[in-house]
Design a protein around this motif. Structure first.
Motif, PDB file in Angstrom:
ATOM      1  N   LEU A 173      -1.408  -0.595   4.250  1.00  0.00           N
ATOM      2  CA  LEU A 173      -2.056   0.168   3.188  1.00  0.00           C
ATOM      3  C   LEU A 173      -1.502   1.591   3.111  1.00  0.00           C
ATOM      4  O   LEU A 173      -1.341   2.152   2.019  1.00  0.00           O
ATOM      5  N   THR A 174      -1.197   2.174   4.275  1.00  0.00           N
ATOM      6  CA  THR A 174      -0.631   3.527   4.283  1.00  0.00           C
ATOM      7  C   THR A 174       0.763   3.535   3.676  1.00  0.00           C
ATOM      8  O   THR A 174       1.087   4.394   2.842  1.00  0.00           O
ATOM      9  N   VAL A 175       1.583   2.594   4.089  1.00  0.00           N
ATOM     10  CA  VAL A 175       2.951   2.518   3.548  1.00  0.00           C
ATOM     11  C   VAL A 175       2.918   2.290   2.036  1.00  0.00           C
ATOM     12  O   VAL A 175       3.686   2.900   1.279  1.00  0.00           O
ATOM     13  N   GLU A 176       2.016   1.443   1.577  1.00  0.00           N
ATOM     14  CA  GLU A 176       1.900   1.181   0.137  1.00  0.00           C
ATOM     15  C   GLU A 176       1.463   2.443  -0.611  1.00  0.00           C
ATOM     16  O   GLU A 176       1.978   2.740  -1.701  1.00  0.00           O
ATOM     17  N   ALA A 177       0.539   3.195  -0.026  1.00  0.00           N
ATOM     18  CA  ALA A 177       0.060   4.413  -0.683  1.00  0.00           C
ATOM     19  C   ALA A 177       1.153   5.463  -0.805  1.00  0.00           C
ATOM     20  O   ALA A 177       1.124   6.303  -1.716  1.00  0.00           O
ATOM     21  N   ALA A 232      -2.360   9.817   1.949  1.00  0.00           N
ATOM     22  CA  ALA A 232      -2.860   8.787   2.865  1.00  0.00           C
ATOM     23  C   ALA A 232      -4.342   9.004   3.161  1.00  0.00           C
ATOM     24  O   ALA A 232      -5.131   8.043   3.213  1.00  0.00           O
ATOM     25  N   PHE A 233      -4.728  10.251   3.356  1.00  0.00           N
ATOM     26  CA  PHE A 233      -6.129  10.598   3.607  1.00  0.00           C
ATOM     27  C   PHE A 233      -7.013  10.181   2.433  1.00  0.00           C
ATOM     28  O   PHE A 233      -8.058   9.542   2.605  1.00  0.00           O
ATOM     29  N   ARG A 234      -6.571  10.489   1.229  1.00  0.00           N
ATOM     30  CA  ARG A 234      -7.340  10.116   0.037  1.00  0.00           C
ATOM     31  C   ARG A 234      -7.366   8.606  -0.153  1.00  0.00           C
ATOM     32  O   ARG A 234      -8.377   8.036  -0.593  1.00  0.00           O
TER      33      ARG A 234
END
Length: 647
Positions: A173-177, A232-234
Motif C-alpha cells: 500500500l505504501t509503494v502504491e501510494a 504515505a502518512f495521509r
C-alpha cells in the motif's frame, strides 16, 4: 508540544491488562462507529531499521499535544544493526495514554503493530487475548518466517484466533501510494512506518498537522522525501477511514482533571535532566561544563547540552571516561558547575577521580544513567544495579551523596537538587537515573523561573584566618560551621593561592599531612559533612493504617504506585514511601520503617537498597528483585505485595 490542562484529580492507574468498558457514540459520517475509552496501550514493533522509535515518538508527540496523560517505554536492540528479520533485531515502542492520571507505560499492549514475523514472535507473549494485532502481511513470506522458527504462517494456522487480527499489506500500500514520486521500491518501502502511523492516528483520532510539519522540517534538504512521507502518512489515515477491516475508531479524551493548571510538554528523562542542569547553572550564575565520553544510555545528555552554548554551556567529548571526569573536575576547580555523564562501566573508570573530588571537596555532578551489567552487559536495557557502586565504589573512606529521580519529568528537579547539594556542601554528588527513565517520557509542567531555587554561591575573595602573630592568611580547608563546606577559591584570585592535590591535607591549612590524628579527623569530618546534608523527611503515604510498607527508590516509583493503587482499590491496606535521597538517608527513615510489621523493597537489582536498610536500621526488609532489563509490571508487583501482606 505544549498543552493547557486544569485542576488535579486522583484516579487509579490503568497500567496493564486489556482496555475495559468504553462508551459507544454514533457513527461518523462514513458510518463507522466511534468508541470512547479511558486509556489505551499501543506497541509498535519491527526491525531496528523500520523506524519504530520515530513512529512511536511522533504518535506520542501528537498525544501530548492532544492533552492526554501518557507514559512511554522505548525498547531498543543492543546490536547497532542486527541481521534484518531476526529476533535480536526487534525494536519496539510502547505508549500508554489516558484521560486520567497514569504512572506506567502499561503491562500489556491493547494494540500491537507488527511489521514482520520477528516483531510478532518477540511480542505476542505480552499481548492479552482479545487485543488488536495489526500485521504487515507483505513480510509474512517463507524466508522471513523461517528466520524466527515459523513453520506455517501464524496468520493462517489459527494460532492468532484469540486476537482481533488485522492483516494489512503495509509495504504494498505504501509503494502504491508513492508510485508517482519516481522512487525505487526500496526507497518507497522506507515510508511504511508513516503509513502505519497514519492508520493508528486515524484509529485514535490523533492530530496530524504537527507530524506533517515535523516531516517537512526533518527532510528540509530533501523536500521530495518529506512529501513522500507525508503522502504515505495521509494514505494510512485514508486507509483506516475507507477500509471495511477497521469498522471502529476510538477516542481517548484529554486528561483535563489529572494535573494542576499549567503549561505542559512531553519530555524524556534525559531531556528533563539536561534542562535541569542548565537551570541549575543559571540559578547558580555559573557556567555549566560537561566533560563526557559517549555511552549508552547517557549520550543524549551530551547531545542536548551541546545545543545550548547560548546559556553558557560548554561540552567536551573526551577521548575516554577518565579524561571526561578529569576535565569536569578541572572546570569545577576553575569555578564552573562541573558535570560528567556516564553509565555503570564508566563509573568504574571514573572512580579514582571521584575520590580525588572527595578529597579536594569541590562541587561535581556525576550523572549515572544505569543499564544492565556487569561489564558491557545490556547497553540498551534498564537496571538499578549501580547503587552500591555509587555508595562504596572508591578506595578509602570517600562518602558521596546520592540523589535518584523517580520519573522522567522528575529528572529536572533531581538535577536541581543534586546541584544544590554539590554547591552548598562542596562535594561530588551522584545522580542515579536509569535507561527506563532516560528514554521514557511523560507530561512535564514547565516551571516558572521565579519558583526555581536560588543556587548562587559566594566564592572566597579575602583572607579567612588570622595567625597568632596577627597575619591574615587564606586557609582553603577552614570550614563553614553549619555545612562543614570549605571555601571555594577561584584560581587567580589575588592572595588566595593554595595547594591542591590528592594527598591528605592538614585540617585548615590544606598542607600535606601524614599525621595519623589529622587523617582520622579529616576522614570523620568529610563523613560528618555528608551526614549533615539537609534533605527532606521521608513522606509516607498510609491512608488506612497499614501493617506493610513498600519502600522504593528511583524508577520503581511508577510500577510500585500503580500496584499500591490496585491493592487499595481491592480493599487491601498498604503503605508506600519512596526515596530520592539515599546518601544521606532522610533523618526520619529509621523511625518510619519501625512503624511497620513488614517492609518490602522492590528493586531492579538483587537487593542493594534492602542491604543498606537492613545494615543501617536492623530492619528485616524483604527484597523483591528483577534483573531482566525491563521495568516491573504493576500487576506483577500487586500480586507479590498481596502475598507479602497475607503471609
Amino acid at each position: 508540544m505544549t498543552s493547557q490542562v486544569s485542576s488535579p484529580a486522583e484516579q487509579a492507574d490503568g497500567a496493564g491488562g486489556a482496555v475495559v468498558g468504553g462508551q459507544r457514540t454514533p457513527g461518523t459520517p462514513d458510518g463507522k462507529e466511534v468508541r470512547r475509552l479511558d486509556r489505551v496501550i499501543i506497541r509498535f514493533a519491527g526491525d531496528s531499521g523500520d523506524g519504530m522509535q520515530l513512529t512511536g515518538d511522533r504518535f506520542t508527540s501528537e498525544t501530548a499535544s492532544f492533552g492526554n496523560d501518557l507514559s512511554t517505554l522505548p525498547n531498543f536492540p543492543a546490536e547497532i544493526r542486527a541481521p534484518a528479520g531476526t529476533l535480536p533485531g526487534v525494536s519496539s515502542f510502547q505508549l500508554h495514554f489516558a484521560d486520567h492520571d497514569i504512572l506506567t507505560p502499561g503491562d500489556a499492549p491493547n494494540v500491537l503493530v507488527a511489521m514482520n514475523p520477528a516483531a510478532l514472535k518477540a511480542n505476542i507473549a505480552d499481548v492479552p487475548r482479545g487485543a488488536e494485532i495489526i500485521v504487515n502481511t507483505d513480510e509474512f513470506t517463507k524466508r522471513p518466517m523461517a528466520k524466527v522458527g515459523y513453520e506455517t504462517s501464524p496468520l493462517e494456522d489459527g494460532s492468532l484466533a484469540a486476537y482481533n487480527l488485522h492483516p494489512v499489506p503495509l509495504t504494498t500500500l505504501t509503494v502504491e501510494a508513492l508510485k508517482d514520486f519516481g522512487l525505487s521500491r526500496k526507497e518507497a518501502e522506507r515510508s511504511k512506518n508513516m503509513f502505519a502511523l497514519g492508520l493508528l492516528s486515524w484509529m485514535y483520532h490523533r492530530p496530524t498537522e504537527a507530524t506533517e510539519s515535523f516531516l517537512r522540517q526533518k527532510f528540509a534538504k530533501k523536500p521530495e522525501i518529506a512529501e513522500a512521507n507525508i503522502v504515505a502518512f495521509r494514505a494510512g489515515w485514508n486507509f483506516g477511514e475507507t477500509t471495511e477491516d477497521f469498522a471502529v475508531s476510538y477516542e481517548v479524551a484529554p486528561a483535563t482533571q489529572a494535573f494542576p493548571t499549567g503549561t505542559y510538554r512531553n519530555i524524556s528523562g534525559n531531556l528533563a535532566l539536561s534542562y535541569g542542569l542548565i537551570a541549575a547553572s543559571q540559578q547558580a550564575d555559573l557556567p555549566l561544563y560537561l566533560g563526557s565520553y559517549p555511552i549508552t544510555p547517557a549520550s543524549d545528555i551530551l547531545h542536548e547540552l551541546s545545543k545550548h552554548k547560548n546559556f553558557g554551556v560548554r561540552t567536551f567529548q573526551a577521548e575516554d571516561e577518565i579524561a571526561g571526569i578529569g576535565a569536569a573536575l578541572g572546570a569545577a576547580f576553575g569555578g564552573a558547575l562541573g558535570v560528567t555523564t556516564t553509565s555503570g562501566p564508566g563509573v568504574a573508570l571514573k572512580s579514582e577521580t571521584i575520590g580525588l573530588a572527595v578529597s579536594l571537596e569541590l562541587p561535581l555532578l556525576i550523572v549515572d544513567i544505569q543499564r544492565g551489567g556487569p561489564s558491557t552487559g545490556l547497553p540498551t536495557k534498564t537496571e538499578q544495579a549501580d547503587l552500591l557502586q555509587a555508595m562504596y565504589g572508591r578506595n578509602g573512606e570517600a562518602p558521596v551523596p546520592i540523589v535518584a529521580p523517580r520519573t522522567p519529568a522528575d529528572c529536572f528537579d533531581a538535577a536541581l537538587d543534586a546541584a544544590r547539594i554539590a554547591l552548598t556542601y562542596r562535594t561530588p554528588v551522584f545522580l542515579l537515573s536509569d535507561g527506563y527513565l532516560a528514554n521514557g517520557s511523560e507530561p512535564w509542567r514547565i516551571p516558572d523561573v521565579a519558583d526555581l531555587p536560588d543556587l548562587k554561591v559566594k566564592f572566597a575573595t579575602d583572607a579567612n584566618h588570622t595567625l597568632a602573630d596577627g597575619t591574615e592568611v587564606f586557609w582553603p580547608y577552614k570550614r563553614d560551621p553549619e555545612t562543614l563546606a570549605r571555601p571555594w577559591a577561584v584560581p587567580g584570585t589575588p592572595g588566595l593561592e593554595h595547594r591542591i592535590g590528592g594527598i591528605e591535607k592538614q585540617d585548615g591549612t590544606g598542607n600535606i599531612s601524614y599525621d595519623p590524628a589529622n587523617h582520622d579527623l579529616m576522614v570523620r569530618t568529610r563523613q560528618a559533612k555528608i551526614d549533615g546534608i539537609e534533605v527532606p523527611d521521608l513522606a509516607v503515604d498510609d491512608p488506612d493504617g497499614a501493617s506493610t510498607l513498600v519502600l522504593g527508590w528511583g524508577s520503581t516509583y511508577g510500577p510500585i504506585t500503580a500496584a499500591v493503587r490496585r491493592l487499595r482499590a481491592a480493599g487491601i491496606p498498604v503503605a508506600q514511601a519512596h526515596l530520592r535521597h539515599i546518601n544521606p538517608f532522610p533523618r526520619n527513615l529509621g523511625e518510619a520503617l519501625r512503624r511497620y510489621e513488614k517492609v518490602v523493597v522492590p528493586e531492579m537489582n538483587l537487593g542493594q537498597l534492602a542491604t543498606l536498610i537492613r545494615a543501617k536500621y536492623l530492619v528485616d526488609a524483604q527484597s523483591y528483585n528483577q534483573v531482566n532489563g525491563m521495568p516491573f509490571k504493576a500487576e506483577q508487583l500487586a500480586k507479590v505485595l498481596k502475598e507479602a501482606i497475607d503471609d
